[in-house]
Scaffold this active site. Structure first.
Site, PDB file in Angstrom:
ATOM      1  N   GLU A   1     -27.376  32.703 -36.143  1.00 13.11           N
ATOM      2  CA  GLU A   1     -26.424  32.590 -35.039  1.00 13.11           C
ATOM      3  C   GLU A   1     -25.066  32.441 -35.698  1.00 13.11           C
ATOM      4  OE1 GLU A   1     -27.028  29.246 -32.322  1.00 13.11           O
ATOM      5  OE2 GLU A   1     -24.859  29.398 -32.144  1.00 13.11           O
TER       6      GLU A   1
ATOM      7  N   CYS B   1     -20.580  26.825 -30.444  1.00 16.08           N
ATOM      8  CA  CYS B   1     -20.772  28.281 -30.538  1.00 16.08           C
ATOM      9  C   CYS B   1     -20.504  28.958 -29.205  1.00 16.08           C
ATOM     10  CB  CYS B   1     -22.179  28.582 -31.017  1.00 16.08           C
ATOM     11  SG  CYS B   1     -23.405  27.466 -30.335  1.00 16.08           S
TER      12      CYS B   1
END
Lengths: 524, 524
Positions: free
Chosen positions: B265, B302
């Protein structure tokens, strides 16, 4: 339908700007008419941009609509089965029965995926209801299901001109889930490819789909194939072929600015472990079954049994039984002169290895590309010391490894690379002592076969035709069976989305009546 | 539990052969005791070979047994929450509430995966019964389910020292499915990592699991991290971090002799599209929500909203509203001096781009690493012409793109890279005109959010925290929620296998009572 000899770029024919070629009949060595035009960057650019454009609407079609497309393709193939089977025989030297049988399988696969996506439960739809009163934070409503990745490039295989090529499993599964397909024809069977491709092209039009849903390209050389994979519009690749070719495609895909998944089926020697009990009980039947599996389709199956593991004490009995059946076996010509050349080179390479002997061989075939089924033997010690003996010889060749007891079985199982299949021939009651072997083999293969042979891949819900590298690029998938649909999808979550904007599969009333996971419970 | 300052290699401590380092308190700039020993190749080799050995038995444990391990870890973490939260505060400058909240989430994740694998239906068990009478060929019996890949390397994240680190979602999902874990500690929070790692180490022993099920390594520099990924024993990687770091790991994994999957990620700017109707109805509330989402956790999420897309006509109202709330916002210090430096460099880079203006900024924080929440503005035309404006500035910065009508919305949506999330703020009745926008965004993101903000990732069955590259390495997976369990598995098929050798999940009597697909029907 007569052959035009051109790529299919959406609804049009390719320009053939990169020269032309003709197919060769491997049984006679004769060239076949017509010539086929090769295409280049222009056709790649046009096919990929048409596919990207088509994706915007194709991804929104219902499962029922895509099922209609798949069934239209299947019907179209069946309506043209005589012409396709005849051309396939000429281009591959495969017998008529095999050609028609492979057509049956191909149409069966198309209809299997049609049934799957028409019904819709495969999408793994999940509904988690909101809870505005949850403390300390309200719970949002989330719903997820699988969605298509985008345009998929499919590389046709030499050894399955129908079932793993233009309308094969990769194409069927990609179209089923909503991904446009750009098929790269295998140049060994261009006529078969064109005939099948035109059925798909016509089916796309009949079903009112955008032309970019399907293209078929004849491309010369590896460079242009790699450029096709490098196209930013391409979002995944399906490939069936050699380890060298597959790895090259994997490397190109991984090096893209946006890496994409490659589902490459490459090489496998499909080890067969035969226990002492099995040899004692039915040596003759096992040898007969093995010889048949080895020579089926001239050994040109990805699940061909290229490695046999037995106990030293069974050597004489097993070798005699193999010899009995193998000498009766002959093979039809291989698919191409190049494949036959590689096969003969593989035999030579094995024969020259330390400790390797020829245990038996079949009859040579009468053709321009004669090949001889061959079984080699080697001790477990020599096998474990020589990685070259784990290489695949594509064709009807196998290596028997002679073991000193069950611990050698385990060592051989631990030493082999990733495989599509691993087989155990055993006797009832005996298997408990091989628990460790089966556990070891499970880490090495996608499919474990008991008391059968690996050739013959059942197309169904529970099939796994995909194993750890290098048998495939990624053992987390299968290219056969309904689970193949998962390859070209990714999950998407809708959070607090108004019902009318949700895909039908996720709407609160479940209008399609599919099985879903609702608040953690599977609801049918 | 007092800190030892060493790697955990199975049940032992690392030798610290590669020097030592100390953590820094980002709020004060002070170094924290004790020193931590860095390890190298010896520890990598030992941890990976212990993991490979452990896998042989760990993969055969029942879901119930692995659930016990996960719950033991969760209980152990809770028993040490005071010490862990205190050290985490010192190492990260995150407030106590956040530290304790993240511990709650971490333990919740562990228990969620425990529930999942104890029950067992997630394995997608499939049973296809044999039909010996089928013509022309008998149908073999095939059964399939998911099996673990092998040892997994988990890279701890800087921004979630608990939930995405040593005992975070990657570790929990890998252990849940039967994969040993080698965690590479993030060097920004070594004490937190050790405390959590020792709870796992003790839990492994308490549950009678082999020591190789878990190791925690402090490694200096990227070279050794890459060597860890190159270990032949490692079969998959979980990573949360920067785009540059993630891509480097992806490239190393793809270039291995045996390529392995990487679930990285990496970066996401999480665009928020705000319709004219939404601005008209609740401009103030949206601006307030946006400012809160932007500055939450000092913007170190994120899913931070780094891009806002609105209509030119709404410019004045929206900018005024943002200014009202943003000036009230200040941020706690960033996680490390390096992250704060990168943030300030990112602001400078954006400010110097053609057509970019500063629309508003928050208060500077009083710390050794002061940062200022900042919102930039730019026209759609300039945004579309300049790829640099799509870069992520990790921290509380966002760019507002001003559009000339809905067609510009579509162009912006079409131009952005792959994202973890995409958000639409709309008014009821208005969304129909944005169907094309939502369809476009679905191709770009893993999660679509409606009338909320992207920060806050619900942990559940329907969450998808993973989008197209470069937001993650592979949009076909999620790192949050139960679907994360699928990442570290592959399907295996047993053909004609005797019942007693099958995993319980596939045995005819279904002794675990799980949901299965039997002859094409989902049976609960």
């Amino acid at each position: 339908m007569s052959l035009v000899g051109k790529s299919l770029v959406g609804s049009e024919f390719g320009s053939g700007s990169e020269g032309e070629f003709k197919a060769i009949n491997p049984a006679s060595g004769e060239t076949l008419e017509p010539a086929f035009g090769l295409d280049g960057k222009d056709a790649i650019n046009k096919a990929t941009s048409l596919a990207a454009e088509a994706f915007q609407s194709f991804k929104l079609t219902s499962g029922a609509k895509r099922a209609q497309l798949l069934r239209t393709i299947a019907s179209g193939l069946e309506a043209n089965v005589d012409a396709i089977a005849q051309r396939m025989q000429e281009e591959t030297a495969l017998p008529e029965g095999r050609c028609r049988g492979e057509m049956g399988r191909t149409c069966g696969q198309l209809r299997m995926f049609a049934d799957l996506v028409e019904e819709g439960s495969w999408l793994d739809a999940r509904v988690e209801h909101a809870d505005p009163d949850r403390a300390p934070l309200p719970k949002p409503g989330t719903r997820s299901m699988l969605r298509p990745l985008g345009p998929v490039v499919v590389f046709g295989a030499s050894n399955f001109p129908l079932a793993f090529s233009v309308a094969g499993g990769d194409t069927a599964s990609a179209l089923a889930v909503g991904c446009p397909v750009i098929a790269k024809a295998h140049l060994a069977h261009p006529g078969t490819s064109e005939l099948v491709g035109r059925v798909i092209q016509e089916s796309v039009a009949t079903c009112g789909m955008p032309e970019g849903v399907f293209s078929l390209l004849f491309l010369p050389g590896e460079q242009l194939a790699q450029e096709l994979v490098q196209s930013p519009e391409v979002k995944a690749v399906g490939f069936t072929g050699s380890r060298r070719g597959g790895r090259a495609i994997m490397d190109v895909a991984a090096a893209r600015p946006e890496p994409i998944p490659v589902f490459a089926e490459m090489s496998s020697i499909n080890p067969v472990f035969i226990t002492r009990g099995a040899v004692a009980a039915r040596c003759d039947a096992i040898a007969q079954g093995f010889a048949g599996s080895l020579t089926l389709g001239s050994g040109q199956f990805c699940t061909n049994p290229g490695l046999v593991v037995i106990d030293n004490a069974d050597r004489d009995a097993f070798v005699a039984a193999i010899d009995k059946y193998l000498t009766k076996m002959s093979c039809t010509p291989m698919l191409t002169p190049a494949i036959a050349d590689h096969y003969r080179q593989g035999l030579e390479a094995f024969a020259s290895q330390d400790g390797v002997t020829v245990l038996g061989s079949g009859a040579g075939a009468d053709s321009p590309n004669p090949i001889t089924p061959t079984v080699f033997g080697v001790s477990a010690e020599k096998f474990l010391a020589n990685g070259a003996l784990s290489a695949e010889i594509f064709g009807p060749a196998s290596l028997v490894v002679f073991c000193d007891g069950a611990s050698d079985f385990l060592k051989v199982a631990g030493a082999i690379e990733g495989q599509l299949t691993a087989t155990v021939q055993y006797e009832s009651g005996e298997l408990e002592s091989f628990t460790d072997l089966v556990s070891q083999l499970e880490s090495k293969a996608g499919r474990l076969v008991f008391n059968a042979f690996p050739t013959g891949v059942e197309v169904g819900h529970a099939m796994v035709h995909g194993g750890p590298y290098p048998s495939t690029s990624d053992g987390r998938s299968t290219s056969v069976g309904t689970q193949a649909a998962f390859r070209f999808c990714r999950p998407v979550c809708w959070q607090d989305c108004p019902d009318e904007l949700l895909p039908k599969e996720l709407q609160e009333s479940n209008p399609l009546g599919i099985t879903r996971l609702v608040d953690g419970k599977r609801v049918i």
